[in-house]
Design an enzyme around this catalytic site. Structure first.
Site, short mmCIF file in Angstrom:
data_model
loop_
_atom_site.label_atom_id
_atom_site.label_comp_id
_atom_site.label_asym_id
_atom_site.label_seq_id
_atom_site.Cartn_x
_atom_site.Cartn_y
_atom_site.Cartn_z
N ALA A 113 118.08 48.06 87.60
CA ALA A 113 119.46 47.96 87.10
C ALA A 113 120.43 47.97 88.27
CB ALA A 113 119.77 49.14 86.18
N ASN A 142 122.90 42.17 83.41
CA ASN A 142 121.76 42.62 84.20
C ASN A 142 121.09 43.86 83.59
OD1 ASN A 142 120.23 42.27 86.81
ND2 ASN A 142 120.84 44.41 86.96
N GLY A 159 138.48 57.39 88.73
CA GLY A 159 137.35 57.64 87.82
C GLY A 159 136.41 58.76 88.22
N ILE A 178 113.17 40.96 85.39
CA ILE A 178 112.80 41.50 84.07
C ILE A 178 113.48 40.72 82.94
CG2 ILE A 178 112.34 43.83 84.96
CD1 ILE A 178 115.00 44.61 83.41
N LYS A 198 124.14 52.03 80.64
CA LYS A 198 122.99 52.96 80.63
C LYS A 198 122.88 53.67 79.27
CE LYS A 198 121.11 52.65 84.79
NZ LYS A 198 119.78 52.91 85.33
N SER A 235 123.85 49.58 89.91
CA SER A 235 124.30 50.96 89.77
C SER A 235 125.58 51.29 90.54
CB SER A 235 123.18 51.91 90.22
OG SER A 235 122.89 51.67 91.58
N ASP A 262 109.92 43.69 90.98
CA ASP A 262 111.28 43.82 91.52
C ASP A 262 111.74 42.42 91.91
OD1 ASP A 262 112.77 46.57 93.01
OD2 ASP A 262 113.57 44.55 93.33
N TYR A 284 115.72 52.51 95.57
CA TYR A 284 115.73 53.84 96.19
C TYR A 284 114.86 54.85 95.41
CZ TYR A 284 117.82 58.35 97.64
OH TYR A 284 118.02 59.64 98.05
N TYR A 286 129.17 50.83 84.04
CA TYR A 286 127.83 51.24 84.48
C TYR A 286 127.27 52.29 83.52
CZ TYR A 286 124.35 53.89 87.07
OH TYR A 286 123.22 54.57 87.42
N1 UFG Z 1 133.17 60.84 98.20
C1 UFG Z 1 134.08 61.04 99.23
N2 UFG Z 1 134.07 60.15 100.27
C2 UFG Z 1 133.24 59.10 100.32
C3 UFG Z 1 132.30 58.90 99.28
C4 UFG Z 1 132.31 59.80 98.22
O1 UFG Z 1 134.87 61.98 99.21
O2 UFG Z 1 133.31 58.32 101.29
C5 UFG Z 1 133.15 61.80 97.10
C6 UFG Z 1 133.35 61.18 95.75
O3 UFG Z 1 134.72 61.08 95.46
C7 UFG Z 1 132.62 62.17 94.85
C8 UFG Z 1 131.49 62.70 95.73
O4 UFG Z 1 131.87 62.38 97.06
O5 UFG Z 1 133.46 63.22 94.53
C9 UFG Z 1 130.15 62.06 95.42
O6 UFG Z 1 130.33 60.66 95.42
P1 UFG Z 1 129.11 59.63 95.32
O7 UFG Z 1 129.71 58.25 95.34
O8 UFG Z 1 128.10 59.97 96.33
O9 UFG Z 1 128.48 59.95 93.92
P2 UFG Z 1 129.18 59.98 92.48
O10 UFG Z 1 129.24 61.41 92.07
O11 UFG Z 1 130.41 59.19 92.39
O12 UFG Z 1 128.11 59.12 91.70
C10 UFG Z 1 127.00 59.68 91.11
C11 UFG Z 1 125.89 58.63 91.05
C12 UFG Z 1 126.28 57.49 90.15
C13 UFG Z 1 126.72 58.03 88.84
C14 UFG Z 1 127.80 59.05 89.00
C15 UFG Z 1 128.18 59.70 87.70
O13 UFG Z 1 125.61 58.15 92.35
O14 UFG Z 1 125.18 56.65 89.97
O15 UFG Z 1 127.36 60.10 89.85
O16 UFG Z 1 129.54 59.99 87.69
F1 UFG Z 1 127.20 57.03 88.09
#
Ligand code: UFG
Length: 327
Positions: free
Chosen positions: A75, A92, A284, A52, A145, A77, A31, A11, A141
């Site tokens: 990586a 990985n 988390g 890699i 990193k 993610s 890739d 992405y 994860y």
């Molecule tokens: N969320 C919902 N419903 C969903 C999906 C997500 O309410 O169906 C909420 C999550 O709980 C979170 C927010 O939307 O509060 C954003 O969630 P994402 O999964 O889109 O993103 P994250 O903040 O969890 O993850 C991002 C990056 C990760 C990174 C992380 C760091 O995508 O790579 O931040 O905490 F690890």
């Protein structure tokens, strides 16, 4: 000389390759297509399918191509998967990056820009988060990193390699022509999941938790457009080319939006009612993640251009509505 992009079919990698090609740079992409899409690789980039973690393969590419510097996105993610299968992430992300660094050192490639994450911080001490704040990842994860960043640091000290690590907050949006965008399988990110509703692929969006200590009880995140991230990689590369010291930078807009605000904006952009259901918290998830990107602005001269949530979601929608099944 060429820029080597590892994970250039993913992405953020593919958007960075587009930005590099637009700049007229010669780009070589590696890739293994485990999660990347060949269709997302810019037609002007030279593509090698391989891993890699395969040193012979890397040495072969380094022999054939005149590589000046690397940008490393290769990586896994998925936060949830990393908790269930930590060793898959150590293998990985960490072990294979060790092989990459060995090959780089042996082939005298001494500059690398690295795709890091806000997950290196874990539960933040305060927002906005600064690069000097505590790093205590809450999942494998983020741990891998952070360990990769440290591997760059010590390799740099021993072998003269210089690195820039870019800690992204919530990457989103799609390329301006809508031909490349986000396509994860399984999808776990909020914006693409919301847009599955107007696309007829999902009946409602779940809101994970409504009792966080935030203004409307839902989690707050700093959403940053993938093209702004791509631009930051180019600036980081130029910084290293000019002799800049190894360093770490946050990348975010510095503004937080709640899950409810994101859903509401998506309703406005798509004209669809997008039903939402409140469910339990996802394990988390920190309540708030907002970046201070002052350092990237001052040192790299980075200036995100897409800071309106409406614009970000419109650009994502432009991709998803025309590619409901991804690539
Ligand atoms: N969320 C919902 N419903 C969903 C999906 C997500 O309410 O169906 C909420 C999550 O709980 C979170 C927010 O939307 O509060 C954003 O969630 P994402 O999964 O889109 O993103 P994250 O903040 O969890 O993850 C991002 C990056 C990760 C990174 C992380 C760091 O995508 O790579 O931040 O905490 F690890």
């Amino acid at each position: 000389m060429s820029i080597l992009v590892l994970g250039g079919a993913g992405y953020i990698g593919s958007h960075t390759v587009y930005a590099l090609c637009e700049q007229g740079r010669d780009v070589v992409v590696i890739d293994n297509l485990a999660t990347g899409h060949i269709e997302s690789v810019h037609p002007k980039a030279k593509f090698y399918k391989g891993d890699i973690g395969d040193k012979e393969f890397l040495n072969d590419v380094f022999k054939k191509e005149n590589i000046e510097a690397a940008i490393h996105f290769a990586a896994f993610s998925l936060v949830g998967e990393s908790v269930e299968k930590p060793l898959k992430y150590y293998e990985n992300n960490l072990s294979k990056t060790r092989v990459l660094l060995e090959a780089m050192v042996e082939n005298n490639i001494d500059k690398i820009v690295f795709s890091s994450t806000a997950a290196t911080y874990g539960e933040p001490e305060r927002v906005p988060i600064m690069e000097s704040d505590r790093t205590e990842p809450t999942n494998p994860y983020g741990e891998t990193k952070l360990a990769m960043e440290k591997m760059f640091k010590w390799t740099g000290k021993a072998h003269g390699l210089r690195y820039v690590s870019l800690r992204y907050f919530n990457a989103c949006g799609a390329y301006k022509d809508g031909n490349i965008g986000e396509d994860h399988n399984p999808e776990s990110h909020l914006i693409p999941l919301i847009l599955q509703v107007p696309n007829g692929k999902r009946e409602f969006i779940s809101i994970f938790g409504n009792d966080y200590p935030t203004s409307d009880g839902t989690c707050i995140r700093d959403y940053i457009h993938v093209s702004d991230l791509a631009q930051a990689h180019i600036l980081a590369l130029e910084y290293l080319e000019k002799g800049g010291e190894s360093d770490i930078f946050n990348l975010g807009n510095g503004v937080g939006f709640s899950v409810r605000e994101v859903i509401e904006t998506a309703r406005k952009v798509t004209g669809h009612p997008i039903p939402a259901k409140e469910t339990a918290r996802r394990a988390g998830d920190p309540a708030q993640l907002i970046a201070s990107s002052e350092k990237a602005k001052t040192v790299l001269g980075w200036k995100p251009c897409h800071d309106s949530l409406e614009e970000i979601i419109s650009s994502a929608w432009n991709w998803h509505k025309n590619h409901p099944d991804g690539f």
